[in-house]
Scaffold this motif. Structure first.
Motif, PDB file in Angstrom:
ATOM      1  N   SER A  40       0.847  -1.194   0.000  1.00  0.00           N
ATOM      2  CA  SER A  40       0.000   0.000   0.000  1.00  0.00           C
ATOM      3  C   SER A  40       0.882   1.242   0.000  1.00  0.00           C
ATOM      4  CB  SER A  40      -0.932   0.010   1.215  1.00  0.00           C
ATOM      5  OG  SER A  40      -0.190  -0.106   2.404  1.00  0.00           O
ATOM      6  N   ASP A  44      -0.805  10.182   1.617  1.00  0.00           N
ATOM      7  CA  ASP A  44      -1.226  11.358   2.353  1.00  0.00           C
ATOM      8  C   ASP A  44      -0.063  11.876   3.178  1.00  0.00           C
ATOM      9  OD1 ASP A  44      -2.628  12.488   5.086  1.00  0.00           O
ATOM     10  OD2 ASP A  44      -3.856  12.882   3.320  1.00  0.00           O
ATOM     11  N   ASP A  50      -3.057   3.628   1.270  1.00  0.00           N
ATOM     12  CA  ASP A  50      -4.267   3.136   0.600  1.00  0.00           C
ATOM     13  C   ASP A  50      -5.089   2.270   1.555  1.00  0.00           C
ATOM     14  OD1 ASP A  50      -3.631   4.275  -1.880  1.00  0.00           O
ATOM     15  OD2 ASP A  50      -2.293   2.625  -2.357  1.00  0.00           O
ATOM     16  N   TYR A  51      -4.397   1.525   2.406  1.00  0.00           N
ATOM     17  CA  TYR A  51      -5.089   0.676   3.381  1.00  0.00           C
ATOM     18  C   TYR A  51      -5.941   1.533   4.323  1.00  0.00           C
ATOM     19  CZ  TYR A  51      -5.696  -2.348   7.483  1.00  0.00           C
ATOM     20  OH  TYR A  51      -6.226  -3.049   8.535  1.00  0.00           O
ATOM     21  N   ASP A  52      -5.418   2.679   4.732  1.00  0.00           N
ATOM     22  CA  ASP A  52      -6.129   3.542   5.672  1.00  0.00           C
ATOM     23  C   ASP A  52      -7.284   4.294   5.005  1.00  0.00           C
ATOM     24  OD1 ASP A  52      -4.224   3.074   7.847  1.00  0.00           O
ATOM     25  OD2 ASP A  52      -2.845   4.249   6.619  1.00  0.00           O
ATOM     26  N   LEU A  53      -7.042   4.786   3.798  1.00  0.00           N
ATOM     27  CA  LEU A  53      -7.976   5.717   3.170  1.00  0.00           C
ATOM     28  C   LEU A  53      -8.906   5.078   2.148  1.00  0.00           C
ATOM     29  CD1 LEU A  53      -5.480   8.678   2.603  1.00  0.00           C
ATOM     30  CD2 LEU A  53      -7.080   8.375   4.492  1.00  0.00           C
ATOM     31  N   HIS A  54      -8.472   3.977   1.525  1.00  0.00           N
ATOM     32  CA  HIS A  54      -9.269   3.362   0.459  1.00  0.00           C
ATOM     33  C   HIS A  54      -9.270   1.841   0.625  1.00  0.00           C
ATOM     34  CE1 HIS A  54      -8.760   7.355  -1.288  1.00  0.00           C
ATOM     35  NE2 HIS A  54      -7.454   7.174  -1.293  1.00  0.00           N
ATOM     36  N   LYS A  55      -9.617   1.373   1.814  1.00  0.00           N
ATOM     37  CA  LYS A  55      -9.451  -0.051   2.116  1.00  0.00           C
ATOM     38  C   LYS A  55     -10.264  -0.944   1.177  1.00  0.00           C
ATOM     39  CE  LYS A  55      -8.992  -1.575   6.355  1.00  0.00           C
ATOM     40  NZ  LYS A  55      -9.253  -2.091   7.721  1.00  0.00           N
ATOM     41  N   LYS A  56     -11.498  -0.583   0.893  1.00  0.00           N
ATOM     42  CA  LYS A  56     -12.335  -1.419   0.040  1.00  0.00           C
ATOM     43  C   LYS A  56     -11.682  -1.623  -1.321  1.00  0.00           C
ATOM     44  CE  LYS A  56     -16.909  -1.638  -2.115  1.00  0.00           C
ATOM     45  NZ  LYS A  56     -18.221  -0.944  -2.284  1.00  0.00           N
ATOM     46  N   GLU A  57     -11.258  -0.511  -1.942  1.00  0.00           N
ATOM     47  CA  GLU A  57     -10.641  -0.590  -3.262  1.00  0.00           C
ATOM     48  C   GLU A  57      -9.295  -1.312  -3.205  1.00  0.00           C
ATOM     49  OE1 GLU A  57     -11.837   2.106  -1.869  1.00  0.00           O
ATOM     50  OE2 GLU A  57     -13.528   2.708  -3.141  1.00  0.00           O
ATOM     51  N   PHE A  58      -8.537  -1.070  -2.110  1.00  0.00           N
ATOM     52  CA  PHE A  58      -7.234  -1.727  -1.980  1.00  0.00           C
ATOM     53  C   PHE A  58      -7.398  -3.233  -1.847  1.00  0.00           C
ATOM     54  CE2 PHE A  58      -3.522  -3.018   0.696  1.00  0.00           C
ATOM     55  CZ  PHE A  58      -2.571  -2.895  -0.307  1.00  0.00           C
TER      56      PHE A  58
END
Length: 287
Positions: A40, A44, A50-58
């Motif tokens: 990830s 930011d 990406d794990y923190d902010l876009h977990k579903k997509e990641f």
């Protein structure tokens, strides 16, 4: 198997194109492929990923990437980055649900694994050795080390004062953004602690000094970590201790002595002559 529904088509295409290129250039010609250092990204300024902010997509990306590389006969290694901090050095997962997702993307949803997490501890040794700090050559305490502690906790430094004067311990935030306040014997000070002045000691003296931090400073330590800088000081040990938490042990899974992997990182049930395998963490050449 988990599906990557909803993941942008352009991302799937990038994965497909990469795998096709590797397969055409290497796999079909007998070359082994292991894709390492994927994970990830830090997206930011706060260090969130990406794990923190876009977990579903990641997680959709994880499903698709792992499944497709497996289908192509390629091994992969997930890379724990600097944002994983302390977890890079202990047998525990920073993101246990991510580790489980990767395993199930490869083995299927019915796969049952063990994903040890770091339990709360009343004490962590953040550094142990012998480090003579100097300008531009500090000891760093990662932000993740502070995660299970609060402002009631203490930071104890064991060190040797190397000179009669010009000795100095400086506290910076881990991103070098600025120096910070610390508390010593109930009083707040800024940035510098000089043993020769505070303790009246001489060069060659050994010390164990206890520091603490106010609520706002400690909150920043959890985000940025700590840099211990200075001059004429040799640090031997740094311990962070909670006044409230209980001591728990990190749970480690039992080793399976019969697990065998080929050089692609794929688990196999038998070893055939003329091949190289990994068994119990050791390379085995079958002749």
């Amino acid at each position: 198997m988990a599906q990557a529904l909803g993941m942008p088509t352009v991302v799937k295409k990038e994965i497909d194109d990469m795998i096709k290129t590797l397969k055409d250039k290497l796999v079909t010609k007998g070359g082994p492929v292991i894709i390492g250092e994927w994970g990830s990204s830090s997206v930011d300024k706060t260090g969130e990923t990406d794990y923190d902010l876009h977990k579903k997509e990641f997680f959709q990306f994880v499903d698709y990437f792992v499944q497709k590389t497996k289908e192509a006969g390629m091994g992969t290694f997930y890379w724990m980055g600097l944002t994983d901090g302390l977890y890079r050095t202990i047998p525990a997962f920073h993101q246990a649900d991510l580790a489980e997702r990767i395993a199930k993307a490869y083995h299927g949803n019915s796969f049952v694994g063990e994903y040890p997490e770091m339990e709360e501890s009343s004490e962590i040794v953040a550094f142990e050795g012998s480090k003579k700090i100097g300008w531009g050559d500090p000891v760093t305490v990662e932000a993740a080390i502070f995660s299970n502690f609060d402002e009631s906790s203490t930071l104890t430094i064991n060190y040797i004062q190397d000179a009669d004067k010009d000795d100095d311990i400086q506290f910076f935030y881990g991103d070098w953004s600025k120096q910070m306040n610390y508390i010593y014997e109930g009083k707040s000070y800024f940035a510098d602690f000089q043993p020769s002045q505070f303790l009246g000691s001489k060069g060659g003296s050994s010390h164990e000094t206890v520091f603490s931090f106010d609520k706002d400073t400690f909150a920043n330590l959890k985000k940025k970590g700590l840099i211990i800088h200075g001059d004429q000081i040799t640090i031997k040990k740094i311990v962070i201790k909670s006044q409230t938490a209980s001591i728990d042990n990190i749970v480690m899974p039992d080793e399976d002595s019969d697990v065998i992997y080929n050089i692609l990182g794929i688990r196999v049930t038998e070893m055939k002559p003329g091949n190289i395998y990994i068994r119990n963490g050791k390379k085995v050449i079958v002749r």
